[in-house]
Design a protein around this motif. Structure first.
Motif, PDB file in Angstrom:
ATOM      1  N   UNK A 235       0.845  -1.179   0.000  1.00 46.47           N
ATOM      2  CA  UNK A 235       0.000   0.000   0.000  1.00 46.47           C
ATOM      3  C   UNK A 235       0.885   1.235   0.000  1.00 46.47           C
ATOM      4  N   UNK A 236       0.471   2.233  -0.730  1.00 49.33           N
ATOM      5  CA  UNK A 236       1.221   3.481  -0.768  1.00 49.33           C
ATOM      6  C   UNK A 236       0.551   4.466   0.170  1.00 49.33           C
ATOM      7  N   UNK A 237       1.329   4.923   1.131  1.00 45.44           N
ATOM      8  CA  UNK A 237       0.827   5.871   2.109  1.00 45.44           C
ATOM      9  C   UNK A 237       1.095   7.296   1.636  1.00 45.44           C
ATOM     10  N   UNK A 238       0.302   8.212   2.112  1.00 45.67           N
ATOM     11  CA  UNK A 238       0.482   9.614   1.754  1.00 45.67           C
ATOM     12  C   UNK A 238       1.888  10.058   2.158  1.00 45.67           C
TER      13      UNK A 238
ATOM     14  N   UNK B 203      10.276   0.830   0.142  1.00 46.01           N
ATOM     15  CA  UNK B 203      10.163  -0.218  -0.873  1.00 46.01           C
ATOM     16  C   UNK B 203      11.530  -0.501  -1.500  1.00 46.01           C
ATOM     17  N   UNK B 204      12.236   0.544  -1.873  1.00 47.71           N
ATOM     18  CA  UNK B 204      13.567   0.378  -2.469  1.00 47.71           C
ATOM     19  C   UNK B 204      14.506  -0.287  -1.473  1.00 47.71           C
TER      20      UNK B 204
ATOM     21  N   UNK C  78      10.171  -7.458  -9.220  1.00 48.60           N
ATOM     22  CA  UNK C  78       9.442  -6.435  -8.481  1.00 48.60           C
ATOM     23  C   UNK C  78       8.901  -5.404  -9.445  1.00 48.60           C
ATOM     24  N   UNK C  79       7.891  -4.676  -9.002  1.00 43.87           N
ATOM     25  CA  UNK C  79       7.267  -3.618  -9.793  1.00 43.87           C
ATOM     26  C   UNK C  79       7.260  -2.336  -8.969  1.00 43.87           C
ATOM     27  N   UNK C  80       7.778  -1.259  -9.564  1.00 39.76           N
ATOM     28  CA  UNK C  80       7.792   0.060  -8.934  1.00 39.76           C
ATOM     29  C   UNK C  80       7.470   1.063 -10.027  1.00 39.76           C
ATOM     30  N   UNK C  81       6.188   1.123 -10.333  1.00 36.80           N
ATOM     31  CA  UNK C  81       5.746   1.962 -11.439  1.00 36.80           C
ATOM     32  C   UNK C  81       4.556   2.797 -10.994  1.00 36.80           C
ATOM     33  N   UNK C  82       4.718   4.103 -10.996  1.00 40.20           N
ATOM     34  CA  UNK C  82       3.647   4.983 -10.552  1.00 40.20           C
ATOM     35  C   UNK C  82       3.262   4.656  -9.129  1.00 40.20           C
ATOM     36  N   UNK C  83       1.990   4.306  -8.939  1.00 42.25           N
ATOM     37  CA  UNK C  83       1.531   3.950  -7.597  1.00 42.25           C
ATOM     38  C   UNK C  83       1.454   2.439  -7.387  1.00 42.25           C
TER      39      UNK C  83
END
Length: 125
Positions: free
Chosen positions: A5-8, A15-16, A36-41
């Motif tokens: 989940x991406x927090x404000x 994550x990195x 792994x996926x790190x794209x946008x949100x």
């Protein structure tokens, strides 16, 4: 697979850090990160599949058919210790996990343990 989940205010640093921590390992008792996926949100980690799930269900499940024999449990504990020893002394950069618990120990088809969930882990040179 682990979806995060991406927090404000999250800039992706945690994550990195998790990707860096787990990608530096190569040990029989540490789960293997496949992609792994790190794209946008979108942030996700895909690990090897471990058919017996987490250790938690075997020690907190309360079901007689999901309990482990003493020898199997001993081998699991030794495997966890070997994985932690590798993270602490196995290479130049130490990894401090900070979240070892039954839920984060996964078991393969032969009940060999693999440490997972490096979300709170920190690299220590």
């Amino acid at each position: 697979m682990k979806n995060l989940k991406i927090l404000k205010g999250d800039n992706g640093k945690d994550f990195i850090n998790e990707v860096l921590s787990i990608s530096r390992t190569n040990h029989v008792n540490i789960v293997t990160l496949l992609v792994f996926c790190f794209q946008g949100n979108r942030r996700a980690l895909v690990f090897e599949f471990l058919c017996n799930g987490s250790l938690e269900k075997f020690i907190r499940g309360g079901k007689s058919n999901s309990s482990l024999e003493c020898e199997t449990m001993f081998n699991i504990v030794v495997g966890i210790a070997k994985g932690l020893d590798y993270m602490h002394r196995g290479f130049n950069t130490q990894i401090l996990h900070f979240d070892i618990k039954p839920h984060n120990i996964l078991l393969d088809e032969e009940f060999h343990p693999k440490i997972s969930d490096f979300g709170l882990a920190r690299l220590y040179p």
